[in-house]
Motif scaffolding. Sequence first.
Motif, PDB file in Angstrom:
ATOM      1  N   SER A   1       0.822  -1.200   0.000  1.00 35.50           N
ATOM      2  CA  SER A   1       0.000   0.000   0.000  1.00 35.50           C
ATOM      3  C   SER A   1       0.866   1.263   0.000  1.00 35.50           C
ATOM      4  CB  SER A   1      -0.929  -0.016   1.211  1.00 35.50           C
ATOM      5  OG  SER A   1      -1.827   1.053   1.157  1.00 35.50           O
ATOM      6  N   GLU A   2       1.979   1.227   0.723  1.00 34.11           N
ATOM      7  CA  GLU A   2       2.888   2.377   0.748  1.00 34.11           C
ATOM      8  C   GLU A   2       3.525   2.615  -0.617  1.00 34.11           C
ATOM      9  OE1 GLU A   2       5.774   2.313   3.896  1.00 34.11           O
ATOM     10  OE2 GLU A   2       4.241   1.825   5.391  1.00 34.11           O
ATOM     11  N   GLN A   3       3.715   1.562  -1.391  1.00 27.47           N
ATOM     12  CA  GLN A   3       4.329   1.682  -2.717  1.00 27.47           C
ATOM     13  C   GLN A   3       3.346   2.225  -3.751  1.00 27.47           C
ATOM     14  OE1 GLN A   3       6.152  -2.041  -3.876  1.00 27.47           O
ATOM     15  NE2 GLN A   3       6.868  -2.396  -1.784  1.00 27.47           N
ATOM     16  N   CYS A   4       2.065   2.146  -3.447  1.00 24.60           N
ATOM     17  CA  CYS A   4       1.046   2.591  -4.394  1.00 24.60           C
ATOM     18  C   CYS A   4       0.860   4.104  -4.266  1.00 24.60           C
ATOM     19  CB  CYS A   4      -0.275   1.871  -4.113  1.00 24.60           C
ATOM     20  SG  CYS A   4      -1.583   2.289  -5.284  1.00 24.60           S
ATOM     21  N   HIS A   5       0.920   4.798  -5.409  1.00 25.09           N
ATOM     22  CA  HIS A   5       0.773   6.252  -5.404  1.00 25.09           C
ATOM     23  C   HIS A   5      -0.677   6.669  -5.172  1.00 25.09           C
ATOM     24  CE1 HIS A   5       4.902   6.488  -6.628  1.00 25.09           C
ATOM     25  NE2 HIS A   5       4.650   5.670  -7.648  1.00 25.09           N
ATOM     26  N   GLY A   6      -1.599   5.820  -5.539  1.00 22.42           N
ATOM     27  CA  GLY A   6      -3.002   6.115  -5.305  1.00 22.42           C
ATOM     28  C   GLY A   6      -3.564   7.213  -6.185  1.00 22.42           C
ATOM     29  N   GLY A   7      -2.874   7.527  -7.257  1.00 28.49           N
ATOM     30  CA  GLY A   7      -3.337   8.593  -8.145  1.00 28.49           C
ATOM     31  C   GLY A   7      -4.251   8.070  -9.234  1.00 28.49           C
ATOM     32  N   HIS A   8      -4.313   8.828 -10.320  1.00 30.86           N
ATOM     33  CA  HIS A   8      -5.193   8.475 -11.439  1.00 30.86           C
ATOM     34  C   HIS A   8      -4.498   7.604 -12.484  1.00 30.86           C
ATOM     35  CE1 HIS A   8      -8.405  10.986  -9.970  1.00 30.86           C
ATOM     36  NE2 HIS A   8      -7.537  11.986  -9.784  1.00 30.86           N
ATOM     37  N   ALA A   9      -3.199   7.384 -12.321  1.00 29.00           N
ATOM     38  CA  ALA A   9      -2.458   6.540 -13.268  1.00 29.00           C
ATOM     39  C   ALA A   9      -2.841   5.074 -13.059  1.00 29.00           C
ATOM     40  CB  ALA A   9      -0.958   6.732 -13.074  1.00 29.00           C
ATOM     41  N   PRO A  10      -2.770   4.262 -14.127  1.00 30.15           N
ATOM     42  CA  PRO A  10      -3.200   2.868 -14.023  1.00 30.15           C
ATOM     43  C   PRO A  10      -2.192   1.946 -13.329  1.00 30.15           C
ATOM     44  CG  PRO A  10      -2.469   3.314 -16.245  1.00 30.15           C
ATOM     45  CD  PRO A  10      -2.438   4.627 -15.505  1.00 30.15           C
ATOM     46  N   ASP A  11      -0.922   2.367 -13.219  1.00 30.65           N
ATOM     47  CA  ASP A  11       0.055   1.469 -12.613  1.00 30.65           C
ATOM     48  C   ASP A  11      -0.244   1.295 -11.124  1.00 30.65           C
ATOM     49  OD1 ASP A  11       0.835   4.203 -12.349  1.00 30.65           O
ATOM     50  OD2 ASP A  11       2.766   3.514 -11.549  1.00 30.65           O
ATOM     51  N   CYS A  12      -0.122   0.045 -10.672  1.00 31.03           N
ATOM     52  CA  CYS A  12      -0.489  -0.263  -9.288  1.00 31.03           C
ATOM     53  C   CYS A  12       0.397  -1.390  -8.769  1.00 31.03           C
ATOM     54  CB  CYS A  12      -1.958  -0.658  -9.194  1.00 31.03           C
ATOM     55  SG  CYS A  12      -2.458  -1.067  -7.514  1.00 31.03           S
ATOM     56  N   PRO A  13       1.315  -1.102  -7.870  1.00 28.89           N
ATOM     57  CA  PRO A  13       2.188  -2.134  -7.328  1.00 28.89           C
ATOM     58  C   PRO A  13       1.429  -3.239  -6.583  1.00 28.89           C
ATOM     59  CG  PRO A  13       2.691   0.020  -6.348  1.00 28.89           C
ATOM     60  CD  PRO A  13       1.600   0.214  -7.330  1.00 28.89           C
ATOM     61  N   ILE A  14       0.272  -2.898  -6.050  1.00 33.73           N
ATOM     62  CA  ILE A  14      -0.518  -3.919  -5.348  1.00 33.73           C
ATOM     63  C   ILE A  14      -0.994  -4.968  -6.340  1.00 33.73           C
ATOM     64  CG2 ILE A  14      -2.602  -4.356  -3.964  1.00 33.73           C
ATOM     65  CD1 ILE A  14      -2.320  -1.393  -2.961  1.00 33.73           C
TER      66      ILE A  14
END
Length: 133
Positions: A108-121
């Motif tokens: 969760s800390e690695q995820c930027h949580g923005g509008h971009a589609p990339d998601c480390p989770i």
Amino acid sequence: MNIGEASRLSGLPPKTVRYYEEVGLIKPARASNGYRCYRDRDVHMLRFLQRSRSLGFTIDEARRLLSLYEDSNRKSEDVKRLASSRIAEIDRKIAELKSLKRALADLSEQCHGGHAPDCPILDEIAGKIREEA
């Protein structure tokens, strides 16, 4: 008393009361019409089972506890052994849950949580699926 009354007095749903009968934990009498007839003792046993289960004991462990409860020649060491075993299992589950929480928090800390589609989770989950497949 009927199952509804036994259910109300024990705090268990009728379905659970029937299940406990099905697996042999309680044995209510039967009236001439075939209906279950619960006694005060049955309600006491249902409460005992409800409390055992709320403490995390399995059905088999609750069966053993009930057997020990009814045995005036029981040894308290047998009861303590069951409780100690349950405590060890709870500790194992707590450790597992803490590990899962740490792993998910790291992702969760690695995820930027923005509008971009990339998601480390999702990437991590997909990686685990690919490894398992």
